[in-house]
Scaffold this active site. Structure first.
Site: not given
Length: 419
Positions: A77-79
């Site tokens: 995941p990037c967030p």
């Protein structure tokens, strides 16, 4: 080439999957949380073992059953690292980067490929990157980071991605980052056939206006509303290319649309901008409604970029080319000297002692600011002593698989909005 196998975590809708397949890797397993993306993977590769669930939940899959694979890959995941977000890093319930490194230690693949947003390359995460690199070294891997732009690998979009490649020391001398080959297409030339397919009389003029590569497609998440092409600056860039970025269209404009009409992109057009098609090798079908399709496409690792990096890894594993000394092959990460001073300190040290050990000129305000930043990802004990406040690095805050880690409760609470 020898048969090579891969396990892909956080596989999404298949951008990295397709690229790795084209590079010569056969998927032993793909794991993904989002149901729409899982359906897309299964639709396109019905013979794959695709698991739906939290990749860190061994109820979804058992890593011990996949200890003989060549590559562990994933777009975690990037967030936690996104410039557009809060950059919570190790304290974000979605952060799985450090966990994936520990997973490599358990599975012992010959190579690891993890990709994320450009934000992870920023100074904010220099100590986090160093922690990852040091841990991989302890596990027997050489590793390197590189910021790759999709337009350097045939994709008509900027899309910078920060990529980590790690290989076991015996294979690492054969690794070379893929050579950049700038994209020859613009948005106009890449999408002209799709934009003109319903007879719009303005299509040729639009092709001439859309004479540059696209800004980065933003897939968004379940926390946000419907599909659009990005924040204010991106929307302005799209407008300059003759594209209305306030949403995604169902179809291309038809013969009734005026010549000077400003069209929206369809999901098929966004798919093309992400590197799927028109080459039949990159054919892929997406499931779900329009917004679900857009998010799957927009959050993907462009298949041509994954193919380029995957080919470089496959070449190293198959010992193609000439080996190099690791010191020559490695592009060193910029070390966070203050973090290294804390990590290597034999006991709690004062500000003055840490600055001396770090070998940097750091004034008190800068020291306080950098310590506060380090404390976002690491546990740092502070103790007032006669010589001043002393600091000691106690541990890493991130989730690496601990059964009692607070990530589990936060993840369960937020699951319906995680994508």
């Amino acid at each position: 080439m020898a048969d090579l196998t891969a396990v892909e975590i956080c596989a999404g809708a298949g951008g990295q999957s397709l690229g790795l397949e084209l590079a010569g890797f056969e998927h032993a397993l793909a794991v993904e949380l989002d149901e729409n993306a899982v359906n897309t993977l299964r639709k396109n590769r019905s013979d794959w073992d695709v698991r739906h669930g939290d990749v860190a939940d061994e109820g979804a899959w058992d890593p011990k059953k996949f200890t003989d694979i060549d590559l562990l890959a994933g777009g975690v995941p990037c967030p936690p690292f996104s410039i557009a977000g809060k950059q919570l890093g190790a304290t974000d319930e979605r952060d799985l980067f450090a966990w994936a490194v520990e997973l490599a230690g358990r599975m012992q693949p010959r190579a690891v490929l993890l990709e994320n947003v450009r934000g992870l390359s920023m100074p904010r995460f220099s100590a986090y990157r160093q922690h990852v690199k040091d841990r991989l070294k302890e596990l027997g891997y050489w590793s390197d980071w590189k910021l790759l732009h999709a337009n350097d690998y045939g994709v008509p979009q900027l899309r910078p991605r920060f990529v980590l490649v790690a290989l076991r020391n015996e294979d690492a001398p054969w690794f070379e980052w893929p050579e950049a080959t700038p994209c020859k297409d613009t948005v106009g030339t890449a999408l002209f056939d799709l934009m003109a397919e319903n007879g719009w009389p303005g299509a040729e003029a639009w092709r001439e206006k859309a004479n540059d590569i696209a800004p980065t497609i933003v897939g968004g998440s379940k926390k946000h509303g419907g599909a659009d092409l990005g924040p204010t600056r991106a929307k302005a860039a799209w407008r300059a290319l003759g594209v209305d970025a306030m949403g995604v269209a169902n179809t291309a404009p038809d013969e009734s649309a005026p010549v000077d009409f400003v069209p929206k992109l369809t999901t098929e057009m966004v798919q093309r901008i992400q590197g799927w098609g028109p080459d039949p090798d990159y054919a892929w079908d997406f499931t779900g409604r329009k917004t679900a399709k857009y998010r799957q496409i927009g959050n993907a690792f462009p298949p041509p970029v994954a193919r380029a990096v995957g080919t470089s890894i496959a070449n190293a594993l198959n010992r193609k080319g000439q080996p190099k000394e690791l010191s020559e092959a490695e592009d060193e990460v910029m070390h966070d000297r203050l973090y290294l001073a804390l990590k290597n300190a034999p006991a709690a040290l004062t500000e003055k002692e840490l600055v001396k050990l770090a070998g940097e000129k750091i004034d008190p305000p800068t020291f306080e600011r950098r310590m506060a930043m380090l404390a976002r990802d690491f546990v740092i004990d502070e103790d007032d002593q006669l010589g001043g406040r002393a600091y000691r690095l106690v541990g890493f805050k991130g989730f690496i698989g601990q059964e009692d880690h607070e990530r589990h409760a936060r993840f369960a609470e937020m699951r319906s909005r995680i994508s």
